[in-house]
Design a protein around this motif. Structure first.
Motif, PDB file in Angstrom:
ATOM      1  N   ASP A  37      -1.737   2.628  -0.217  1.00  0.00           N
ATOM      2  CA  ASP A  37      -1.660   1.368  -1.145  1.00  0.00           C
ATOM      3  C   ASP A  37      -3.037   0.716  -1.138  1.00  0.00           C
ATOM      4  O   ASP A  37      -3.334   0.401  -0.129  1.00  0.00           O
ATOM      5  CB  ASP A  37      -0.405   0.672  -0.895  1.00  0.00           C
ATOM      6  N   THR A  40       0.503   5.077   6.368  1.00  0.00           N
ATOM      7  CA  THR A  40       0.901   3.625   5.584  1.00  0.00           C
ATOM      8  C   THR A  40       1.875   2.972   6.407  1.00  0.00           C
ATOM      9  O   THR A  40       2.551   3.375   7.453  1.00  0.00           O
ATOM     10  CB  THR A  40       1.567   4.384   4.423  1.00  0.00           C
ATOM     11  N   ARG A  77       4.271   1.734   4.833  1.00  0.00           N
ATOM     12  CA  ARG A  77       5.670   1.971   4.174  1.00  0.00           C
ATOM     13  C   ARG A  77       6.722   2.657   5.214  1.00  0.00           C
ATOM     14  O   ARG A  77       6.414   3.269   6.113  1.00  0.00           O
ATOM     15  CB  ARG A  77       5.316   3.130   3.115  1.00  0.00           C
ATOM     16  N   GLN A 134      10.044   4.798   1.557  1.00  0.00           N
ATOM     17  CA  GLN A 134       9.231   4.290   0.444  1.00  0.00           C
ATOM     18  C   GLN A 134       8.145   5.455   0.584  1.00  0.00           C
ATOM     19  O   GLN A 134       7.552   5.494  -0.697  1.00  0.00           O
ATOM     20  CB  GLN A 134       8.609   3.057   0.968  1.00  0.00           C
ATOM     21  N   TYR A 135       7.430   6.051   1.491  1.00  0.00           N
ATOM     22  CA  TYR A 135       6.541   7.031   1.549  1.00  0.00           C
ATOM     23  C   TYR A 135       7.093   8.362   0.658  1.00  0.00           C
ATOM     24  O   TYR A 135       6.453   8.684  -0.120  1.00  0.00           O
ATOM     25  CB  TYR A 135       6.339   7.468   2.646  1.00  0.00           C
ATOM     26  N   THR A 140       4.127   6.811   8.867  1.00  0.00           N
ATOM     27  CA  THR A 140       4.753   5.801   8.198  1.00  0.00           C
ATOM     28  C   THR A 140       4.907   4.862   9.274  1.00  0.00           C
ATOM     29  O   THR A 140       4.621   4.988  10.430  1.00  0.00           O
ATOM     30  CB  THR A 140       5.863   6.188   7.609  1.00  0.00           C
TER      31      THR A 140
END
Length: 268
Positions: free
Chosen positions: A8, A62, A64, A68-69, A86
């Motif tokens: 992101d 991330t 996340r 969410q990933y 993650t």
């Protein structure tokens, strides 16, 4: 070689980071949530990333959660990395499944840590004000983040939280409407290093926009920070893109492809 990158605001972007009226910059939705397109990449960035993933190991990294990933369709369908990191390094996925050895390592660290997640949450609930705090969210049992109204959050309170967290071995990061409290041993670089050693690949290129990505940029020794990123203000000396917004992704991937060729020529 490995390219380990935050997602992101580094490789994928919400619509506020590009001008939808510019036809010369075609973009594609790469994530839908509750029926709405929420994350995008330029077609050029997608093409470049596909090329890169065929030439070297690409690892998404991330904060996340796993769920969410997995919403990011491009990494489930078109470009399918062997690994994904993650929960800010709390979970490593290999072909979509959690790496059991890494899980055991993280669980052991959590049990040994002197300050628990519950204690951090209690500190927040006792000191936060409903004027600026919207919610407290726990990511599995790894870390906590807050959703806040930044315009109402006193700077002195944020500074106090940062100092309090650091004294207890936790990392504090303010990223717009989100405030993270994460144990220092749950970080992106340690997870990347584990995979680097596991795969026998000691050359790692990195990218990331936030304070939580600084460890990636610093320790890889070869990374880029998008010019618009939170990390750019204090850590720009580590390497900044010329572009801001969604076009920074293209620049980052092009730079890594160029570095790969340069490094390969020196090796061989």
């Amino acid at each position: 070689m490995i390219f380990a990158s935050d997602l992101d605001r580094t490789l994928i972007y919400s619509s506020k980071f590009f001008d939808v009226t510019k036809p010369e910059m075609p973009v594609r939705s790469v994530e839908r949530y509750k029926g709405k397109e929420i994350s995008f990449m330029t077609e050029k960035a997608i093409s470049l990333l596909r090329e890169l993933s065929e030439q070297m190991m690409f690892i998404p990294v991330t904060t996340r959660t796993v769920e969410q990933y997995k919403r990011i369709s491009i990494f489930q369908e078109e470009i399918q990395p062997k690994y994904a990191i993650t929960c800010n390094g709390g979970v490593i996925l290999e072909n979509g499944q959690a790496d059991p050895f890494w899980q055991e390592y993280v669980e052991t660290k959590i049990k040994q840590h002197t300050i628990s997640l519950e204690e951090v949450k209690r500190k927040i609930t006792e000191t936060a004000d409903a004027v600026w705090l919207e919610s407290i969210r726990v990511v599995d049992h790894f870390f906590i983040y807050l959703i806040i109204k930044p315009e109402f959050a006193p700077a002195e309170v944020m500074s106090e939280y940062a100092e309090w967290a650091a004294e207890r071995g936790w990392v504090f990061s303010l990223q717009g409407r989100k405030v993270y409290f994460i144990p220092s041993f749950i970080n992106k670089w340690d997870a990347v290093q584990y995979l680097s050693e596991k795969e026998g690949k000691d050359i790692v290129f990195t990218a990331g926009d936030s304070y939580l990505d600084i460890c990636l940029i610093e320790k890889s020794g070869c990374g880029l920070i998008p010019r618009h990123g939170e990390a750019a203000a204090k850590h720009g000396h580590l390497g900044l893109t010329k572009a801001s917004g969604i076009l920074a992704a293209e620049e980052i991937i092009e730079a890594v492809l160029s570095k790969r060729l340069e490094t390969a020529s020196k090796l061989y």
